[in-house]
Design an enzyme around this catalytic site. Structure first.
Site: not given
Length: 637
Positions: A401, A456
């Site tokens: 990430d 999200e």
């Protein structure tokens, strides 16, 4: 004896067919510098036509695209400028070489496992007045046109590209502003010229007189930087600019990424694998360890606390095992000091509970994937320590990430990380990342990438849900993380059926299901459907859609069943869905929104029939189709 008109037509047709279908042994030919200033590249039957031209006034090259005599792309500038040479003007044509390309390959992810590639490739050779050489490599396939630049000699760093895409003035646009994480929403405009001035992502869709055209990029690696589109107000032209307009460092010869236009009707574009087809062949020799499939993703289900709790993770593993899902993904927190956030335990290799979780999962048929911040993998020594340890523990994949850059330096990091994760048999999910750009063919252990404002995020809309199948998800796997029924911010919050349909509508090699066990248990029809999800797809078909307004896709599982997902923006309606599933009778089980929850209903239909499905406002549906026979009442496996 003079050749009759009909005979000339037959000869012309035979010559065109020979160029489109002959194997790679087609002999090269060089055209005279006195050849006309415009040259066509024709692909296999039904392909668009690329037209390469050289302006006799200033020697500037352009490329146009036509389909069935209609304009897809107006003559658009091509070329680039380096520190030592200007290859955007003052060029002289010196020759052309043609060849036909025919390939087959398999890929574990994407719209289909088996791929057939048929293209015509033409290499146009140009020189500057000083003798510097530029080759324009052009490919034409039934679903697209692409070009790239080849500089056989070193002419210094690339300062800028002249590359641009000029659309017809009436072309509609579905386009997203550019940001380094590629997560901004798509917006629909009535014309390309109406798009505000600014920078935009290299995944822009246009509706032209000659069909749809999706601008994309392929074969991006550390020899170049990722690119984006630039646009000035009231113009139908979109330029191509590398990351932050920084020079591209070059040492020796250079081959740039492909600039691609996926084109055809909406189904052709949506079902296309063109950007994968352009990419280099797989660099992973043994792919037996690469296994896609659904996963229970614990971040939206449990947050930070779950990331630091072995007991919580064991419960998620147990739930995944009960559902038949092959993976559980442990997100951030697992390598931090207990009770602390973003503080790495210096003794993580010896203190970690991860080996115990891996053992727990193996006993139940569930493999573990884990989250890593990319900075842990920037130093080669540290990268080897992390990856070798995870492999030794039995972890099967990593979610990396926060790269948040498409600079040349970051793309070189991708090259290193891809090679090392493949060496350690770790599947990869990139977040805060670039978009696919052919990466999954070359590195098939890349299961999915974010490059999208997923579940999200709080700024999604029903329009965005209906734009993604025609834009971002066309070019490769997309980790939207659907299935979060418990999230109050989702745009289809009134449509659990629409949320369920996203698990099929959006393709991802690892489909990270983002809901809580409680949310699935409260929706038994959704849970039942999710338990049926296969590990990959054999075929993808667009059933109906209008970018930004509606999308219904069908995907074929290895066992022959078709999974269908649909999403719609706007008022409640009854939608007509053409069932392009094949001849014969089918049992189609739809899952729609009812007054008291999800409703499953069987329908016996014939392939090619139209099925009417009720959809709530900003909602959707899911369905499962199987061959019908007398007495069959369910498509359950």
């Amino acid at each position: 004896m003079a050749v009759q008109p009909r005979a000339r037509t037959i000869v012309s047709m035979l010559c065109s067919a020979l160029l489109a279908t002959t194997a790679a042994t087609l002999p090269a030919h060089a055209e005279s510098p006195a050849a006309p200033a415009s040259w066509e590249v024709r692909g296999p039957l039904g392909s668009p036509t690329a037209v390469v031209s050289l302006d006799p006034a200033d020697g500037s090259p352009t490329l146009a695209v036509r389909r069935a005599g209609r304009t897809v792309l107006e003559p658009s500038p091509v070329g680039l400028v380096t520190e030592q040479a200007d290859f955007s003007k003052g060029l002289t044509f010196t020759g052309r070489t043609d060849r036909a390309i025919s390939e087959r390959y398999t890929i574990p992810t994407g719209k289909s496992h088996e791929r057939l590639v048929r293209m015509t490739e033409s290499r146009f050779r140009f020189r500057t007045a000083d003798g510097a050489r530029l080759d324009l490599l052009t490919r034409v396939a039934p679903d697209g046109v692409a070009y790239r630049y080849v500089l056989p000699e070193d002419h210094g760093d690339v300062v800028r590209e002249a590359s641009a895409f000029t659309l017809p003035s009436t072309a509609e646009a579905v386009i997203s502003a550019y940001r380094r994480d590629n997560e901004l929403p798509f917006v629909r405009y009535q014309s390309a010229a109406a798009v505000p001035a600014g920078t935009y992502s290299m995944q822009a869709l246009f509706k032209t007189d000659g069909g749809y055209a999706l601008v994309a990029e392929s074969d991006l690696n550390g020899s170049y930087a990722g690119s984006h589109l630039t646009h000035t107000a009231d113009s139908p032209t979109f330029g191509v600019s590398p990351w932050n307009d920084e020079p591209i460092q070059v040492s020796g010869s250079l081959t740039t990424p492909w600039r691609a236009v996926i084109t055809g009707d909406l189904a052709t574009v949506t079902e296309s694998t063109f950007t994968d087809d352009l990419a280099p062949k797989s660099r992973v020799r043994d792919t037996s360890w690469i296994k896609p499939g659904p996963a229970l993703w614990t971040w939206l289900a449990g947050g930070k606390e779950a990331g630091q709790s072995l007991e919580a993770q064991k419960k998620y593993v147990d739930y995944a095992a009960d559902r038949g899902w092959p993976y559980e993904v442990v997100d951030a927190g697992w390598y931090y000091k207990p009770g602390q956030w973003d503080v790495i335990d210096p003794d993580w290799q010896t203190n970690s509970w991860m080996p115990e979780l891996v053992r727990h999962g193996k006993e139940r048929g569930v493999e573990i994937q884990v989250w890593l911040h990319y900075t842990l993998l920037t130093d080669p020594v540290e990268r080897e320590k992390w990856l070798s340890t995870l492999e030794r523990w039995g972890v099967k994949g990593v979610k990396i990430d926060f790269m948040d850059s498409e600079s040349q330096e970051r793309m070189r990091w991708y090259d290193d990380a891809l090679e090392d994760t493949a060496k350690h048999h770790l599947m990869v999910n990139f977040h805060g990342s670039t978009i696919p750009k052919g990466i999954q063919r070359t590195w098939p252990h890349v299961m999915t990438l974010e490059g999208v404002g997923g579940e999200e995020k709080r700024n999604n809309t029903a329009v965005q849900l209906a734009a993604l199948p025609f834009t971002r998800n066309v070019i490769g796997s997309m980790d939207f993380t659907p299935g979060a029924f418990h999230r109050p911010f989702r745009p289809n919050v009134q449509s659990d059926a629409g949320e369920l349909g996203l698990t099929v509508l959006y393709e991802s090699g690892i489909q990270n299901l983002a809901g809580t066990p409680e949310s699935y248990d409260a929706r038994p029809e959704a849970r039942r459907y999710l338990e049926q999800l296969p590990t990959g797809w054999e075929e993808t078909r667009l059933l109906t859609g209008d970018p930004g307004r509606s999308a219904v896709l069908a995907r074929k599982a290895p066992d022959g069943r078709w999974f269908i997902g649909g999403t719609f923006a706007g008022a409640a309606q009854d939608v007509d869905v053409p069932l392009r599933l094949g001849a014969g009778k089918w049992l189609v089980e739809t899952v729609t929104d009812g007054p008291s929850g999800l409703v499953r209903a069987p329908h016996v239909v014939r392939g090619g029939d139209t099925l009417t499905v009720p959809v709530v406002a900003d909602g959707g549906f899911a369905a499962l189709a199987c061959r019908w026979y007398a007495g069959r009442t369910s498509c359950d496996r």
